[in-house]
Design a protein around this motif. Sequence first.
Motif, PDB file in Angstrom:
ATOM      1  N   GLN A   7       0.812  -1.217   0.000  1.00 25.42           N
ATOM      2  CA  GLN A   7       0.000   0.000   0.000  1.00 25.42           C
ATOM      3  C   GLN A   7       0.847   1.270   0.000  1.00 25.42           C
ATOM      4  OE1 GLN A   7      -3.252  -0.442  -0.464  1.00 25.42           O
ATOM      5  NE2 GLN A   7      -2.746  -2.631  -0.429  1.00 25.42           N
ATOM      6  N   LEU A   8       2.140   1.127   0.276  1.00 24.53           N
ATOM      7  CA  LEU A   8       3.005   2.301   0.334  1.00 24.53           C
ATOM      8  C   LEU A   8       3.247   2.926  -1.035  1.00 24.53           C
ATOM      9  CD1 LEU A   8       5.691   0.986   2.861  1.00 24.53           C
ATOM     10  CD2 LEU A   8       3.873   2.639   3.332  1.00 24.53           C
ATOM     11  N   ILE A   9       2.899   2.213  -2.118  1.00 25.00           N
ATOM     12  CA  ILE A   9       3.175   2.779  -3.440  1.00 25.00           C
ATOM     13  C   ILE A   9       2.320   4.008  -3.734  1.00 25.00           C
ATOM     14  CG2 ILE A   9       3.830   0.513  -4.321  1.00 25.00           C
ATOM     15  CD1 ILE A   9       1.246   0.659  -6.059  1.00 25.00           C
ATOM     16  N   SER A  10       1.295   4.249  -2.926  1.00 27.33           N
ATOM     17  CA  SER A  10       0.483   5.453  -3.130  1.00 27.33           C
ATOM     18  C   SER A  10       1.176   6.703  -2.609  1.00 27.33           C
ATOM     19  CB  SER A  10      -0.876   5.295  -2.433  1.00 27.33           C
ATOM     20  OG  SER A  10      -0.713   5.159  -1.031  1.00 27.33           O
ATOM     21  N   ARG A  51      -8.049   3.280  -8.599  1.00 28.35           N
ATOM     22  CA  ARG A  51      -8.575   3.905  -7.382  1.00 28.35           C
ATOM     23  C   ARG A  51      -8.523   5.426  -7.443  1.00 28.35           C
ATOM     24  NH1 ARG A  51      -5.247   0.125  -4.717  1.00 28.35           N
ATOM     25  NH2 ARG A  51      -3.822   1.805  -4.097  1.00 28.35           N
ATOM     26  N   THR A  52      -7.571   5.977  -8.157  1.00 25.61           N
ATOM     27  CA  THR A  52      -7.337   7.421  -8.102  1.00 25.61           C
ATOM     28  C   THR A  52      -7.827   8.183  -9.330  1.00 25.61           C
ATOM     29  OG1 THR A  52      -5.093   7.088  -8.986  1.00 25.61           O
ATOM     30  CG2 THR A  52      -5.345   7.148  -6.598  1.00 25.61           C
ATOM     31  N   MET A  96       0.247  -1.054  -9.868  1.00 25.91           N
ATOM     32  CA  MET A  96       0.062   0.214 -10.561  1.00 25.91           C
ATOM     33  C   MET A  96      -1.343   0.321 -11.143  1.00 25.91           C
ATOM     34  SD  MET A  96       2.610   2.322 -10.463  1.00 25.91           S
ATOM     35  CE  MET A  96       2.410   3.300 -11.953  1.00 25.91           C
ATOM     36  N   ALA A  97      -1.821  -0.760 -11.741  1.00 24.88           N
ATOM     37  CA  ALA A  97      -3.161  -0.754 -12.334  1.00 24.88           C
ATOM     38  C   ALA A  97      -4.224  -0.514 -11.268  1.00 24.88           C
ATOM     39  CB  ALA A  97      -3.423  -2.072 -13.060  1.00 24.88           C
TER      40      ALA A  97
END
Length: 230
Positions: free
Chosen positions: A99-102, A144-145, A138-139
């Motif tokens: 989840q840290l990739i956000s 989500r964003t 990434m997908a």
Amino acid sequence: MGQRASAIERRILLFGQTNLENSILIGNVHQNTGIECQLIDVRHWRDAWEVEADHMLALVDSTSAAPERIRELVDRLHDLRAESCIAVFNVSKKHPSEQLISWPKLNGLFYTGTTYNQLCKGIENLFDGELWLPRQLMAALIERTRERPRNATGFAGILTKREKQILRLTATGATNAEVAEVLNVSMHTVKTHVYNLFRKIGVTNRIQAVNWAKDNMHELQDKEELEETN
């Protein structure tokens, strides 16, 4: 000769346990990339990470501490200067570290089982300003964003006058300290503006910001002139 010059300009800080496995890891990374590596005990990182380098990568072992401790470390590393980025490795599938990739600046994620060659290739790409993230993560993040654009006024229109000034100075190669001196503001103020403008234009490091500024400099100047006439 070129490899040694690169090693002086770039630095890797590996945050993990001080064990034989990580000692071997930094040796292999240095041998394959020519980049200086320093192992920092994840239990005592608070006073140990201040290292000067033109470009720095914080490489965090996700198995070296509890998820909340890793998150705390990444939060602290996030406040490093713009020329730094973060990557986590030894990540298992469905681990909270995914989840840290956000987070801005967390540009790399390496799963458990990544080979030395793959890790070194990813590190080189990260220093080149690229992302090294699993495609499926990434997908999911993009899905989500994504949202419908609010207007069509152009990216430069969402930047404040001060952010545009900092972006133009950054594009000339000025450091944060030099920007602070030119604008007569504190380093903290510059870092805050840099973080905000990076988020607004959708970049994660100084190289990407400079490229964006070059592509949009005409629009930035036009907007600035319009503001002054009004």
